[in-house]
Design a protein around this motif. Structure first.
Motif, PDB file in Angstrom:
ATOM      1  N   ASP A 218       0.818  -1.217   0.000  1.00 36.74           N
ATOM      2  CA  ASP A 218       0.000   0.000   0.000  1.00 36.74           C
ATOM      3  C   ASP A 218       0.854   1.271   0.000  1.00 36.74           C
ATOM      4  N   ARG A 219       2.199   1.104  -0.122  1.00 37.32           N
ATOM      5  CA  ARG A 219       3.076   2.251  -0.378  1.00 37.32           C
ATOM      6  C   ARG A 219       4.077   1.879  -1.474  1.00 37.32           C
ATOM      7  N   VAL A 220       4.227   2.760  -2.436  1.00 36.35           N
ATOM      8  CA  VAL A 220       5.134   2.525  -3.567  1.00 36.35           C
ATOM      9  C   VAL A 220       6.072   3.729  -3.683  1.00 36.35           C
ATOM     10  N   VAL A 221       7.371   3.443  -3.808  1.00 36.59           N
ATOM     11  CA  VAL A 221       8.346   4.518  -4.034  1.00 36.59           C
ATOM     12  C   VAL A 221       8.917   4.353  -5.442  1.00 36.59           C
ATOM     13  N   VAL A 222       8.788   5.382  -6.266  1.00 38.28           N
ATOM     14  CA  VAL A 222       9.398   5.349  -7.598  1.00 38.28           C
ATOM     15  C   VAL A 222      10.749   6.057  -7.494  1.00 38.28           C
ATOM     16  N   ALA A 223      11.806   5.237  -7.621  1.00 36.59           N
ATOM     17  CA  ALA A 223      13.185   5.742  -7.499  1.00 36.59           C
ATOM     18  C   ALA A 223      14.001   5.166  -8.649  1.00 36.59           C
ATOM     19  N   ALA A 224      13.474   5.302  -9.849  1.00 39.05           N
ATOM     20  CA  ALA A 224      14.076   4.639 -11.016  1.00 39.05           C
ATOM     21  C   ALA A 224      14.960   5.583 -11.822  1.00 39.05           C
ATOM     22  N   GLY A 225      15.518   6.595 -11.166  1.00 40.88           N
ATOM     23  CA  GLY A 225      16.464   7.491 -11.827  1.00 40.88           C
ATOM     24  C   GLY A 225      15.894   8.047 -13.112  1.00 40.88           C
TER      25      GLY A 225
END
Ligand SMILES: Cc1cc2nc3c(=O)[nH]c(=O)nc-3n(C[C@H](O)[C@H](O)[C@H](O)COP(=O)(O)OP(=O)(O)OC[C@H]3O[C@@H](n4cnc5c(N)ncnc54)[C@H](O)[C@@H]3O)c2cc1C
Length: 399
Positions: A218-225
């Motif tokens: 239920d939490r998503v972090v987008v850290a895909a540069g």
């Protein structure tokens, strides 16, 4: 609910898309804070984090008109030593933090005039800078050419061995319980919302993967540069906010018998062109870097290798004795205002941590603090306030 026929093989409190230094630092700290974390990354080896020079340089990166960026970079520098010390303690590996400072040198009178203007601005912002004549520069770095016009010592700009640092982060994350899925996140999945398509009131429920599975969270972090915009489900405006800015860079090594040729990081301007040389404790010297708007191109060109070596040899002639060990190319995640994008946006539970452009190694520890604050319901440090995703939202909903 997952789409019919799709297996939700993995569930977690948080799923992080991207395992460069930003995603991995967040994963480590989130797991250390008690969250169950899955990190997804196809691990194709193109991460900018493995190409970078590893300078921790808020002062020599400070430019006119970027005061907010300077403040967050200074926050990041202040946080880095304790973060790195904990990382070294947890993993037992040194990350090569060097605090000798950075010596900016100017090759000719025109270069010196430009350096003097920037130094006056940096001093006016309260930053430490010591002007040196050519002789004083060579006292600090004896291999510099006597032709150098003059320089400025920035004691507050350090460096880290970014490859050792990235490897230590991966190890620390694994020992904190982070699970790694070797796959690419294609979309952020949502549930609820008035329009059923991620609109008002929607919350994230996980991510879809390129190989067909899903991860429920239920939490998503987008850290895909620089690839962050390729993840579907980001609010409009954010998918186009991050662009790749190509950088080519060389890794040189000392041949047996040659003593270390540098102690400080050197940032040189040679007839208007910028080049830096970053020494590592293990004898490596990084020479970088180009700055090119060429989309996702990662080729290494003869011209770039020539120009970098030519400029490096102009200020440090002994560079010609070093072994050319590796040429590489990476994509900095650039944004329209050169600032990172860190904070919540769009459906509830979605967090962005991307767009770190030229300073992602420097900002990684402070970004992890800010992201974990958001994930655990606390406010990030006030320095992050100008860098929320909201500044790029266009109000057109989720594409
Ligand atoms: C030549 C050069 C020199 C640099 N020098 C410095 C420096 O001296 N100091 C400094 O602070 N910074 C420097 N930088 C900038 C720094 O490297 C970046 O800001 C930083 O590495 C960004 O980290 P990141 O984790 O956001 O992105 P990356 O390191 O690029 O990692 C992104 C990760 O996301 C993964 N990924 C991509 N798409 C997906 C997807 N859909 N799902 C899951 N995973 C995905 C990739 O496989 C990759 O592993 C330099 C960069 C370059 C290119």
């Amino acid at each position: 609910m997952p789409a019919k026929g799709v297996l939700v093989a993995v569930t977690a409190d948080v799923v992080i898309a991207g395992g460069g230094v930003i995603g991995t630092a967040i994963a480590w700290r989130a797991a250390a804070a008690g969250l169950d974390v899955v990190l997804a990354d196809p691990a194709h080896g193109d991460a900018a984090s493995l190409v970078a020079a590893g300078m921790l340089a808020p002062v020599s990166e400070a430019l006119f008109g970027e005061g907010a960026l300077l403040r967050v970079n200074l926050l990041a520098l202040a946080r880095f030593p304790s973060f790195a010390a904990e990382l070294e303690q947890v993993t037992g590996h040194r990350v090569g933090l060097r605090r000798e400072g950075t010596l900016a040198v100017a090759y000719d009178a025109g270069d010196y005039a430009a350096l003097t203007r920037l130094t006056a601005f940096r001093r006016s912002a309260g930053l430490e800078a010591e002007e040196l004549d050519s002789r004083a520069c060579r006292k600090l770095e004896s291999f510099l050419t006597p032709d150098v016009h003059g320089g400025v010592l920035f004691p507050g700009d350090w460096s880290v061995d970014n490859r050792r640092y990235a490897a230590a982060l991966r190890e620390a994350a694994a020992s904190a319980g982070v699970r790694v899925v070797r796959d690419r996140v294609t979309a952020v999945l949502t549930a609820g919302g008035a329009d059923g398509a991620g609109g008002a009131g929607a919350r994230v429920r996980g991510v879809a993967l390129a190989e067909g599975g899903e991860i429920g969270a239920d939490r998503v972090v987008v850290a895909a540069g620089s690839w962050s915009g390729a993840v579907h489900g980001l609010p409009a405006g954010l998918r186009s906010a991050v662009r790749p800015v190509k950088g080519q860079l060389l890794r040189l090594r000392h041949p047996a018998g040659l003593p270390p040729v540098l102690t400080h990081t050197i940032r040189a301007t040679v007839r208007g062109a910028d080049v830096y040389l970053v020494p590592r404790a293990d004898g490596e010297v990084i020479v970088g870097a180009t700055q090119e708007e060429r989309g996702p191109d990662l080729t290494v060109t003869a011209g770039a290798v020539h120009d970098l070596l030519h400029d490096a040899m102009s200020v440090l002639p002994v560079t010609s004795e070093l072994i050319l060990a590796e040429t590489c190319s990476g994509l900095r995640p650039g944004t329209p205002d050169n600032g990172p994008i860190v904070g919540e946006a769009g459906p509830g539970g979605l967090l962005l941590a991307t767009g770190h452009y030229r300073n992602g190694i420097l900002m990684s520890a402070a970004t992890a603090d800010a992201a974990v604050a958001c994930l655990t319901g606390r406010a990030p440090a006030p320095e992050w306030e100008p860098f929320g995703p909201g500044r790029f939202l266009t109000g057109e909903g989720v594409p």
